[in-house]
Design a protein around this motif. Structure first.
Motif, PDB file in Angstrom:
ATOM      1  N   LEU A  44       0.823  -1.205   0.000  1.00 19.96           N
ATOM      2  CA  LEU A  44       0.000   0.000   0.000  1.00 19.96           C
ATOM      3  C   LEU A  44       0.861   1.261   0.000  1.00 19.96           C
ATOM      4  N   ASP A  45       1.997   1.207   0.671  1.00 17.64           N
ATOM      5  CA  ASP A  45       2.914   2.341   0.661  1.00 17.64           C
ATOM      6  C   ASP A  45       3.396   2.623  -0.760  1.00 17.64           C
ATOM      7  N   GLN A  46       3.699   1.558  -1.496  1.00 19.65           N
ATOM      8  CA  GLN A  46       4.177   1.732  -2.867  1.00 19.65           C
ATOM      9  C   GLN A  46       3.061   2.185  -3.802  1.00 19.65           C
ATOM     10  N   VAL A  47       1.826   1.759  -3.524  1.00 18.41           N
ATOM     11  CA  VAL A  47       0.689   2.228  -4.324  1.00 18.41           C
ATOM     12  C   VAL A  47       0.551   3.743  -4.197  1.00 18.41           C
ATOM     13  N   VAL A  48       0.614   4.246  -2.969  1.00 18.70           N
ATOM     14  CA  VAL A  48       0.521   5.694  -2.753  1.00 18.70           C
ATOM     15  C   VAL A  48       1.712   6.399  -3.387  1.00 18.70           C
ATOM     16  N   ARG A  49       2.899   5.833  -3.221  1.00 18.17           N
ATOM     17  CA  ARG A  49       4.109   6.446  -3.796  1.00 18.17           C
ATOM     18  C   ARG A  49       3.989   6.614  -5.310  1.00 18.17           C
ATOM     19  N   THR A  50       3.438   5.612  -5.986  1.00 20.67           N
ATOM     20  CA  THR A  50       3.301   5.681  -7.441  1.00 20.67           C
ATOM     21  C   THR A  50       2.465   6.880  -7.863  1.00 20.67           C
ATOM     22  N   ILE A  51       1.409   7.172  -7.089  1.00 23.57           N
ATOM     23  CA  ILE A  51       0.582   8.343  -7.389  1.00 23.57           C
ATOM     24  C   ILE A  51       1.372   9.626  -7.160  1.00 23.57           C
ATOM     25  N   LEU A  52       2.087   9.699  -6.050  1.00 22.10           N
ATOM     26  CA  LEU A  52       2.766  10.939  -5.679  1.00 22.10           C
ATOM     27  C   LEU A  52       3.890  11.302  -6.654  1.00 22.10           C
ATOM     28  N   VAL A  53       4.649  10.303  -7.109  1.00 20.98           N
ATOM     29  CA  VAL A  53       5.784  10.618  -7.989  1.00 20.98           C
ATOM     30  C   VAL A  53       5.339  10.947  -9.405  1.00 20.98           C
ATOM     31  N   ALA A  54       4.043  10.895  -9.664  1.00 16.46           N
ATOM     32  CA  ALA A  54       3.522  11.316 -10.966  1.00 16.46           C
ATOM     33  C   ALA A  54       3.118  12.785 -10.965  1.00 16.46           C
ATOM     34  N   GLY A  55       3.422  13.494  -9.873  1.00 16.21           N
ATOM     35  CA  GLY A  55       3.094  14.916  -9.806  1.00 16.21           C
ATOM     36  C   GLY A  55       3.792  15.714 -10.897  1.00 16.21           C
ATOM     37  N   THR A  56       3.218  16.846 -11.235  1.00 12.01           N
ATOM     38  CA  THR A  56       3.709  17.622 -12.378  1.00 12.01           C
ATOM     39  C   THR A  56       4.638  18.765 -11.997  1.00 12.01           C
ATOM     40  N   THR A  57       4.783  19.050 -10.702  1.00 10.29           N
ATOM     41  CA  THR A  57       5.711  20.104 -10.275  1.00 10.29           C
ATOM     42  C   THR A  57       7.058  19.459  -9.991  1.00 10.29           C
ATOM     43  N   VAL A  58       7.986  19.622 -10.924  1.00 11.62           N
ATOM     44  CA  VAL A  58       9.264  18.906 -10.869  1.00 11.62           C
ATOM     45  C   VAL A  58      10.417  19.899 -10.850  1.00 11.62           C
ATOM     46  N   GLN A  59      11.402  19.598 -10.030  1.00  7.56           N
ATOM     47  CA  GLN A  59      12.631  20.387  -9.937  1.00  7.56           C
ATOM     48  C   GLN A  59      13.798  19.438 -10.194  1.00  7.56           C
ATOM     49  N   TRP A  60      14.621  19.746 -11.186  1.00  8.95           N
ATOM     50  CA  TRP A  60      15.767  18.893 -11.486  1.00  8.95           C
ATOM     51  C   TRP A  60      17.015  19.492 -10.853  1.00  8.95           C
ATOM     52  N   ALA A  61      17.827  18.664 -10.267  1.00  9.48           N
ATOM     53  CA  ALA A  61      18.990  19.131  -9.516  1.00  9.48           C
ATOM     54  C   ALA A  61      20.024  19.777 -10.434  1.00  9.48           C
ATOM     55  N   SER A  62      20.746  20.717  -9.857  1.00 10.47           N
ATOM     56  CA  SER A  62      21.877  21.375 -10.507  1.00 10.47           C
ATOM     57  C   SER A  62      21.441  22.019 -11.828  1.00 10.47           C
ATOM     58  N   THR A  63      22.151  21.722 -12.916  1.00  7.74           N
ATOM     59  CA  THR A  63      21.870  22.350 -14.211  1.00  7.74           C
ATOM     60  C   THR A  63      20.951  21.516 -15.089  1.00  7.74           C
ATOM     61  N   ALA A  64      20.483  20.375 -14.600  1.00  3.42           N
ATOM     62  CA  ALA A  64      19.624  19.511 -15.411  1.00  3.42           C
ATOM     63  C   ALA A  64      18.293  20.199 -15.689  1.00  3.42           C
ATOM     64  N   THR A  65      17.773  19.980 -16.887  1.00  2.00           N
ATOM     65  CA  THR A  65      16.479  20.555 -17.261  1.00  2.00           C
ATOM     66  C   THR A  65      15.445  19.482 -17.573  1.00  2.00           C
ATOM     67  N   THR A  66      15.870  18.227 -17.606  1.00  7.82           N
ATOM     68  CA  THR A  66      14.973  17.087 -17.765  1.00  7.82           C
ATOM     69  C   THR A  66      15.545  15.921 -16.978  1.00  7.82           C
ATOM     70  N   GLN A  67      14.730  14.893 -16.773  1.00  3.69           N
ATOM     71  CA  GLN A  67      15.187  13.743 -15.999  1.00  3.69           C
ATOM     72  C   GLN A  67      16.394  13.072 -16.620  1.00  3.69           C
ATOM     73  N   ASN A  68      16.415  12.949 -17.942  1.00  2.04           N
ATOM     74  CA  ASN A  68      17.519  12.228 -18.582  1.00  2.04           C
ATOM     75  C   ASN A  68      18.828  13.014 -18.602  1.00  2.04           C
ATOM     76  N   LEU A  69      18.802  14.237 -18.056  1.00  3.62           N
ATOM     77  CA  LEU A  69      20.028  15.029 -17.935  1.00  3.62           C
ATOM     78  C   LEU A  69      20.537  15.094 -16.497  1.00  3.62           C
ATOM     79  N   VAL A  70      19.856  14.415 -15.578  1.00  5.09           N
ATOM     80  CA  VAL A  70      20.313  14.341 -14.188  1.00  5.09           C
ATOM     81  C   VAL A  70      21.444  13.316 -14.110  1.00  5.09           C
ATOM     82  N   GLY A  71      22.636  13.771 -13.737  1.00  2.49           N
ATOM     83  CA  GLY A  71      23.790  12.878 -13.756  1.00  2.49           C
ATOM     84  C   GLY A  71      24.641  12.961 -12.510  1.00  2.49           C
ATOM     85  N   SER A  72      25.815  12.421 -12.604  1.00  6.65           N
ATOM     86  CA  SER A  72      26.738  12.314 -11.481  1.00  6.65           C
ATOM     87  C   SER A  72      27.033  13.684 -10.877  1.00  6.65           C
TER      88      SER A  72
END
Length: 317
Positions: free
Chosen positions: A122-150
């Motif tokens: 049940l914890d993972q069911v709720v988590r799946t909903i939450l991580v689909a939120g549309t307000t996203v902040q990418w760390a450092s200089t990344a502008t999309t998920q596939n640019l988040v790196g080391s």
């Protein structure tokens, strides 16, 4: 007179293995994702979906009234969000021989194990909903998920940005006057290497056993309460050059809701041998399982920020 060594000849059959009847504790994650949402259950005979509504804010009016002339009527609108319950569950069959002849307390251990599996599921069911939120902040200089790196880790600057985003949207703290951040221990590890964080705990936090530098638990920092769980979402190999991307959820009040059925509460279910009727004509097995009905829904996308970052977790040799 010859002395027979232990393990030689007939003695070997007498050297038995000792079994500890106390079964080992299973490694379990902290189950936290459902803890900070609005809790509203569906009553008996109330269907399987629930609707949450709110009246949208009426904008401020700064235009002076004309004497003797009424202004244009102001009409508010309503918005709604719906959530539909789904059922989840698992079960196992316990044979008559296993039930009566097993050395370990199989049934009681199954009950505990399924209870843990239910909470984890049940914890993972709720988590799946939450991580689909549309307000996203990418760390450092990344502008999309596939640019988040080391090297793009969570740090004090990322925390400031996430909190600022929530405050700009008028999100309210969810617990003890603080926002909540659900994050993976790998990300907590990186925060303890941030000199700004460490200095704050050294110079501003109470000098006591519960100081994060002694307890190893982040606790509160910059208006955020940090909650660790290994169930935090990791987007495996989806970052730059196959880097893992960690989701850190910053949550405000009424960002999401969790609902269950009052008439079908989460529970374990046991059917003993002999209760299966014609499906078990020789009374050869019973069953143990769990079932639960649950739904989660994001109520306001502006009240939750998902920070996507990398972590400095060392790869085992």
């Amino acid at each position: 007179m010859a002395i027979e060594l232990i393990g030689a000849g007939g003695m070997v059959v007498e050297l038995k293995q000792t079994y500890d009847r106390m079964l080992l504790t299973r490694a379990l994650p902290s189950l936290v994702h459902a803890n900070y949402g609005l809790k509203k259950n569906i009553p008996a005979k109330g269907g399987k979906s629930i609707e949450f509504r709110k009246m949208t804010a009426i904008p401020a009016s700064t235009t002076a009234l004309t004497e003797g002339t009424p202004p244009t009527a102001t009409n508010a609108t309503f918005t709604n969000v719906a959530a539909t319950i789904s059922q989840y569950g698992q079960y196992a069959q316990i044979s008559d021989l296993l039930d009566t002849q097993a050395f370990d307390p199989v049934i009681s251990e199954y009950v505990k194990n399924f209870g843990e599996a239910m909470g984890d599921s049940l914890d993972q069911v709720v988590r799946t909903i939450l991580v689909a939120g549309t307000t996203v902040q990418w760390a450092s200089t990344a502008t999309t998920q596939n640019l988040v790196g080391s090297g793009m880790y969570i740090n004090s600057a990322e925390i400031r940005e996430a909190v600022s985003t929530l405050k700009r949207q008028n999100a309210k703290p969810v617990v003890d006057g603080k926002f909540v951040c659900v994050l993976h221990p790998d990300c907590s590890r990186d925060l303890f290497t941030d000199s700004n964080v460490v200095n704050a705990f050294q110079h501003a936090a109470p000098r006591a056993d519960n100081n994060p530098l002694f307890s190893g638990v982040l606790g509160d920092y910059m208006g955020v309460r940090f909650v660790e769980t290994t169930n935090a979402r990791i987007f495996s190999s989806l970052g730059l050059s196959g880097a893992d991307v960690y989701a850190c959820l910053f949550i405000g009040k009424e960002a999401y809701a969790v609902t269950e059925l009052d008439a079908l509460q989460a529970r374990t279910v046991i059917h003993p041998r002999g209760s299966g009727g014609h499906t078990d004509p020789l009374e050869q097995y019973g069953t143990i399982g769990w079932k639960a009905a649950l739904a989660a829904v994001i109520l306001n996308q502006n009240y939750m920020v998902r920070l996507e970052c990398n972590a400095s977790r060392l790869t085992a040799a």
